[in-house]
Design a protein around this motif. Structure first.
Motif: not given
Ligand SMILES: [Zn+2]
Ligand SMILES: [Zn+2]
Lengths: 197, 197
Positions: A56, A58-59, A61, A68, A71
């Motif tokens: 992911c 963004t994070c 994961n 993910c 998110c």
């Molecule tokens: Zn994420």
């Protein structure tokens, strides 16, 4: 001992964490005894997961989609970001069901010994999220190890310029302990007992 | 926790002997972190082994060919047949390198509890080999369990009509112990200390 294909399988299984040579052989035997009903389905699940897995953006994961599932979930509180070392830690917190916000997976800790510096940590997306605004609290859920503490301190320094409260999970994480081996109750207690960093 | 593909993978891994849910998650994570270099090769090794594995019609070993590498090896002494419960036991004896003959894998033991009778044991090929002649000794290397002892006695009865000495591995196999968890030295000692059954 059963042909090079079988030996190769055992050698690859033995490299998995938690499987020594003995349990790798036991696992291989169990699979070889049921090639159609047990081994092929596992092989195909692995191949499918290997082709589908994404990190992911963004994070950090691991999931079959990016962003993910966490998110992308509109029910999660994007204002509450929990910072963890590994995807395993994220999974442990998810199993415990104690965090209703989102995550940032660092992918490790600062470690002079392992030669890991700030540039090796996945923190850029966290700063980006902070700059975009909307983050109300950051929870540092790093392991109670020397490296975890060092990383927490370094992160607090870097986070100081954003006007966002930073807390640390406290009571519950045993000294020297990693997060992903804790039971759900301990994880829940640790998260509830968080205090300002 | 990372998409249904990933959950399915973890569930399948958790069913392997020696892997609980926790180590299955750790193994899955290790694989997911290196999908190309680690996960796909293992998936392909599994698929290859699943398609290639055969049960040796002569001895019951699992191999990628039939007859298996041991039965096909001209250097092995076909006159010396070691009877074991499982392929895992055969592999353990091979690792110890203490048996220069061939094997017969029963695939289990007589067990009233498990509902396993003589018809469930892979003994036909052993009798066929005895009838063909050339077998000079049979070594019973069954576990020192109640079921192992019961099976040994039953086999001795069935083997009595062939004029071939039957010995049993003795000293070294701990009471109640299975063969495939023993170290190589113990296995070697047990085989050397065999006595007439
Ligand atoms: Zn994420
Ligand atoms: Zn064979």
């Amino acid at each position: 001992m059963g042909g090079t294909d079988i030996e190769r399988l055992i050698a690859l299984l033995a490299r998995l964490p938690g499987l020594g040579p003995r349990s790798a052989r036991r696992a291989a035997l169990a699979l070889l005894r049921q090639p159609q009903t047990r081994m092929l389905p596992l092989a195909q699940a692995m191949e499918q997961a290997a082709r589908a897995v994404k990190t992911c953006a963004t994070c950090g994961n691991l999931d079959t989609r990016d962003p993910c599932g966490i998110c992308a979930d509109p029910a999660r509180d994007r204002g509450l970001v929990c910072v963890v070392e590994t995807v395993g830690d994220l999974w442990a917190l998810e199993r415990a069901g104690v965090h209703r916000g989102v995550y940032q997976v660092l992918g490790g800790t600062l470690s002079a010994l392992a030669g890991l510096g700030p540039e090796d940590l996945n923190v850029g997306p966290l700063f980006a999220r902070l700059e975009q605004g909307g983050v109300r609290e950051i929870i540092l859920a790093l392991g109670a190890t020397v490296e975890g503490a060092t990383t927490s301190h370094w992160l607090q320094d870097r986070l100081a310029r954003f006007d966002v409260p930073v807390s640390r999970v406290g009571q519950g994480v045993p000294m020297g302990g990693a997060l992903d081996v804790l039971d759900d109750g301990t994880l829940a207690a640790a998260l509830l007992a968080r205090r300002p960093a």
